[in-house]
Design a protein around this motif. Sequence first.
Motif, short mmCIF file in Angstrom:
data_model
loop_
_atom_site.label_atom_id
_atom_site.label_comp_id
_atom_site.label_asym_id
_atom_site.label_seq_id
_atom_site.Cartn_x
_atom_site.Cartn_y
_atom_site.Cartn_z
N ASP A 182 0.89 -1.18 0.00
CA ASP A 182 -0.15 -0.09 -0.02
C ASP A 182 0.94 1.10 -0.03
OD1 ASP A 182 -2.47 -1.63 -0.07
OD2 ASP A 182 -2.79 -1.32 2.07
N VAL A 183 1.82 1.36 0.51
CA VAL A 183 2.87 2.35 0.69
C VAL A 183 3.40 2.70 -0.63
CG1 VAL A 183 5.07 3.26 1.59
CG2 VAL A 183 3.47 2.39 3.32
N VAL A 184 3.88 1.50 -1.31
CA VAL A 184 4.35 1.58 -2.50
C VAL A 184 3.50 1.92 -3.83
CG1 VAL A 184 5.97 0.50 -4.44
CG2 VAL A 184 6.36 0.12 -2.08
N CYS A 185 2.30 1.77 -3.46
CA CYS A 185 1.15 1.86 -4.31
C CYS A 185 0.91 3.47 -4.37
CB CYS A 185 -0.26 1.30 -3.88
SG CYS A 185 -0.51 -0.19 -5.10
N ARG A 186 0.50 4.04 -3.08
CA ARG A 186 0.57 5.36 -3.07
C ARG A 186 1.64 6.36 -3.39
NH1 ARG A 186 -2.19 6.91 2.79
NH2 ARG A 186 -2.24 8.98 1.84
N TYR A 193 -5.17 0.67 -5.15
CA TYR A 193 -6.22 0.30 -6.36
C TYR A 193 -7.04 -0.90 -5.77
CZ TYR A 193 -4.00 3.10 -9.96
OH TYR A 193 -3.49 4.05 -10.52
N GLY A 194 -8.46 -0.80 -6.20
CA GLY A 194 -9.48 -1.80 -5.73
C GLY A 194 -9.12 -3.16 -5.87
N ALA A 195 -8.41 -3.55 -6.84
CA ALA A 195 -8.16 -4.91 -7.14
C ALA A 195 -6.64 -5.27 -6.32
CB ALA A 195 -7.91 -5.14 -8.76
N ALA A 196 -6.70 -4.93 -5.22
CA ALA A 196 -5.50 -4.92 -4.48
C ALA A 196 -5.16 -6.52 -4.31
CB ALA A 196 -5.44 -4.42 -3.25
N SER A 197 -6.15 -7.20 -4.12
CA SER A 197 -5.93 -8.55 -3.76
C SER A 197 -5.28 -9.28 -5.01
CB SER A 197 -7.05 -9.54 -3.12
OG SER A 197 -8.17 -9.11 -4.15
N LYS A 198 -5.92 -9.11 -6.36
CA LYS A 198 -5.43 -9.55 -7.58
C LYS A 198 -4.21 -8.97 -7.91
CE LYS A 198 -6.95 -9.61 -12.54
NZ LYS A 198 -7.84 -9.11 -13.24
N VAL A 249 -2.91 2.72 -15.63
CA VAL A 249 -2.25 3.59 -14.59
C VAL A 249 -1.71 4.92 -15.53
CG1 VAL A 249 -0.52 4.05 -12.93
CG2 VAL A 249 -1.72 2.12 -12.91
N ILE A 250 -0.89 4.55 -16.50
CA ILE A 250 -0.25 5.64 -17.45
C ILE A 250 -1.41 6.65 -17.92
CG2 ILE A 250 1.08 6.34 -19.04
CD1 ILE A 250 2.90 3.89 -18.41
N ARG A 251 -2.52 5.82 -18.66
CA ARG A 251 -3.50 6.56 -19.31
C ARG A 251 -4.29 7.54 -18.16
NH1 ARG A 251 -4.56 1.63 -21.93
NH2 ARG A 251 -6.37 1.29 -20.32
N GLU A 252 -4.59 6.92 -16.96
CA GLU A 252 -5.08 7.43 -15.73
C GLU A 252 -4.51 8.85 -15.65
OE1 GLU A 252 -5.70 6.56 -11.31
OE2 GLU A 252 -6.97 5.25 -12.73
N HIS A 253 -2.88 8.86 -15.52
CA HIS A 253 -2.35 9.87 -15.09
C HIS A 253 -2.21 10.96 -16.17
CE1 HIS A 253 -1.08 7.59 -11.77
NE2 HIS A 253 -0.17 8.39 -11.19
N ARG A 254 -2.21 10.45 -17.26
CA ARG A 254 -2.36 11.41 -18.41
C ARG A 254 -3.43 12.30 -18.43
NH1 ARG A 254 1.03 7.58 -22.36
NH2 ARG A 254 2.74 8.58 -22.23
N VAL A 255 -4.65 11.77 -18.22
CA VAL A 255 -5.77 12.33 -18.44
C VAL A 255 -6.28 13.17 -17.02
CG1 VAL A 255 -6.52 11.22 -20.39
CG2 VAL A 255 -7.58 10.41 -18.22
N GLY A 256 -5.84 12.45 -15.97
CA GLY A 256 -6.31 13.12 -14.74
C GLY A 256 -5.63 14.64 -14.43
N GLU A 257 -6.36 15.08 -13.32
CA GLU A 257 -5.96 16.40 -12.87
C GLU A 257 -4.72 16.39 -12.08
OE1 GLU A 257 -8.27 19.41 -11.11
OE2 GLU A 257 -9.95 18.93 -12.42
#
Length: 497
Positions: A182-186, A193-198, A249-257
Amino acid sequence: MPSTAHFLIVPLCTALFLLFLHKWRRRRRLAPTRPPPSPPRLPVVGNLHQLGSLPHRSLQQLSRRHGPLMLLHFGSVPVAVASSASAAREIMKDQDLIFSNRPALSIPGRLLYGNRDVAFAPYGEYWRQMRSVCVLHLLSGKRIQSYRRVREEETSLMVARIAQLSPSTVDLTEMLASLACDVVCRAALGRKYGAASKFKAAFEEFVRLLGAAPLWEYIPWLRWTRRFDGVDAMVVRVAGAFNEFLESVIREHRVGERRERDGGGLDFVDILLDLQRENQGGSPVDDDTIKAIIMDMFAAGSDTTYTALEWAMTELIRNPSTMKALQHEVREAGGSKVDIDEQDLDKMPYLKAVLKEALRLHAPVPLLVPRELTRDTKVLGYDVACGTRVMINAWAIGRDPSLWEDPEEFRPERFLETSVDFRGLHFEFIPFGAGRRGCPGVAFAVAVDELALAKLVHRFDFGLPDGAKMEELDVSESSGLTIHRKFPLLVVATPHH
């Protein structure tokens, strides 16, 4: 009158002589005059049969018979194994440059986009640029400090989850693994991410594959067996799953604020995308590079981080007097606070000594990441040929009786009496490697480990399920690139009031 055949004899003899001379010189170059000692080897497999399921232990035993520098053969691959601080110093300091290459390993290459990461990339200009990106932009002191809130929030959430389960049995291994992930994810991706277990299950497969060493990696004519051993299929599945996830993840960062324009709260993907935009046309930071570096960060920042914590807690539970001494220090430093924060850690020298001692006994990657020699040289007076693969047994060096008094005992006090540290300057203690190829993420990992360990011992008293004796806690090891406990660490955590 001489026949035509007579005219051919001289050039033919000359050509044969030159061929013989070339082969003789090449043989001398490939077969050093004074190679390191070698244990006997079998045809075809060489010394592979002597590795066992825990190679760091098997190689330690071999080094006791054959010396601190050995030459083994894994199939057709010559491998020099260093098991002493003096050998490690020569390799990682005195001759660091010529030992800084990585061997071409097929599984990491396929998982890490043709080795476009930092850990497995071959030594050269690309690697230098990417390491500089990591050191200056992702893992600088300022950047690590900017994630302080992330560490404090996630460690507090872990403590709260454990408290909710009390007095039931807690799988502490699972708790620590989730914390590190979780620390590295953040920090790396900006959020959990919601699919953490996967994601976690796929990541465990990824780490297992990084440490896999199938026979065909060392015996080329066995490569046809790849179609039947299941490894290729697993590599394809894991690489595909991570590629799909990281693409999203990369797509999300490109379009997100953007969350903070000044960079203070940016995650690793934001930073790498900024570098990509700033250097369009000439930048090596393409999307595959971003994905490879993020995978590096998860492997180094998550897997090894929770491994160190898991072994530290194991040793503390096995040594109740040490646990009490640590709890006394942490609770004194915390005073009346409900929750420990990072500011308190400077008042905890014994906690830092405990973590060092755990790393000495249980180096997370006991054989480090292998190196490859780029020209002929000498190590400890022995000749080692260009192209030889090099393994450094950091685990064995940490237990060397010529360097450490009572090396098998867990005694954190030894680090209160010495300046020896794990940051690559003391070759008797190298759990994170040293030199150019030393781990650049040491400070990131240690920041998580120290805070998590402090909060655990501050908040809880620990026992084993069903009243089992502390000294009988199983310490069997798993196999792989990273050495975890073989079995989860199950504890009863009682809140301290």
